[in-house]
Design an enzyme around this catalytic site. Sequence first.
Site, PDB file in Angstrom:
ATOM      1  N   THR A 166      19.210 -63.297 -22.055  1.00  0.00           N
ATOM      2  CA  THR A 166      19.923 -63.808 -20.883  1.00  0.00           C
ATOM      3  C   THR A 166      21.426 -63.816 -21.119  1.00  0.00           C
ATOM      4  OG1 THR A 166      18.029 -65.239 -20.398  1.00  0.00           O
ATOM      5  CG2 THR A 166      20.099 -65.767 -19.299  1.00  0.00           C
ATOM      6  N   GLU A 188      11.540 -69.698 -24.114  1.00  0.00           N
ATOM      7  CA  GLU A 188      11.838 -70.705 -25.142  1.00  0.00           C
ATOM      8  C   GLU A 188      10.566 -71.373 -25.670  1.00  0.00           C
ATOM      9  OE1 GLU A 188      15.311 -73.065 -25.161  1.00  0.00           O
ATOM     10  OE2 GLU A 188      16.301 -71.890 -23.619  1.00  0.00           O
TER      11      GLU A 188
END
Length: 386
Positions: A163, A370
């Site tokens: 990202t 995550e």
Amino acid sequence: MTTFLSTGTLPDHYEQLAKTVRDFAQSVVAPVSAKHDEEHSFPYEVVAGMADMGLFGLPFPEEYGGMGGDYFALCLALEELGKVDQSVAITLEAGVSLGAMPVYRFGNEEQKQEWLPLLASGKALGAFGLTEASGGSDAGATKTTAKLDDGHWVINGSKQFITNSGTDITKLVTVTAVTGDNNGKKEISSILVPVPTEGFTAEPAYNKVGWNASDTHPLSFDDVRVPQENLLGERGRGYANFLRILDEGRIAIAALSVGAAQGCVDESVKYSKEREAFGRAIGTNQAIAFKIARMETRAHVARAAYYDAAALMLSGKPFKKQAAIAKLIASEAAMDNARDATQIFGGYGFMNEYSVARHYRDSKILEIGEGTTEVQLMLIGRELGL
């Protein structure tokens, strides 16, 4: 220990921050969310607005250009943004928690002075290069290498799903790489790679199911040379340090997920009062009211979970288990609430012009990024000694 009496009672400075970000989300983010989602375009104007508000510097000391706040302040901002636009929220989360925080946690003073003021200003973004095609949940399966040559690290390999890695304002990528062998085990270190650097390439952006206004690329490193001084933290501690960053990031993702879950509640309440069927508002039907009540319950419990994890973290106590619990509960709440909201909206919920449709597409990744749901369960089990 830092405590928050309840999810409905916060100190004034936290309440004021949440209100400020809430107003920004409604007045600035919401009007352009559908456009950026449809066009798969990065919301530079929104990011600039967040930068002007100081959101990228929330948890960092003023000496490094930050706002002098804490990690919980960041979480509150993420929750408010997540109600309206997850792409915007993850841009902030990744820029702070994954881009700047490794420098703050593990960088030397020179690295902090060089990078933190820039990243905290929001005028530049940092990225976190960990995941690889053959690794996924096994972050220790790193194949990217970095070898010393004449005072420089020479990096070769690739990363995926990164990202904030290919925007016009991306200026730093922190990458994990194998830097040697330690008794038959990989020695994994973290290295700062300024952008642009010869040999570094952000490959074409992914065509994603959701988070369409978030910037996500695979990365390649072809004999990328950076000074030896760009080692971040101790040599061989890269893997352990990034696990600490992920523990913190799970609290942030939980906060974002709570925002998404609450956003679905808010939109469903509003719609159920306006939409009529069989001569009355659909919210007067117990089937709808009970569904929304369960949605509110999920959001409330998930919020309490991330508040608890954040309180432990800020007090300096172990928080790995609580962070995993918060991330697990909140990501599932977001996905469940998005599904229920779509059902409440009926056919309209399947139309992209409605925000619940975007939440439905966006929320699935919250159960993956995550640390997947399965990874969270594994971590919780380990903390229980299983």
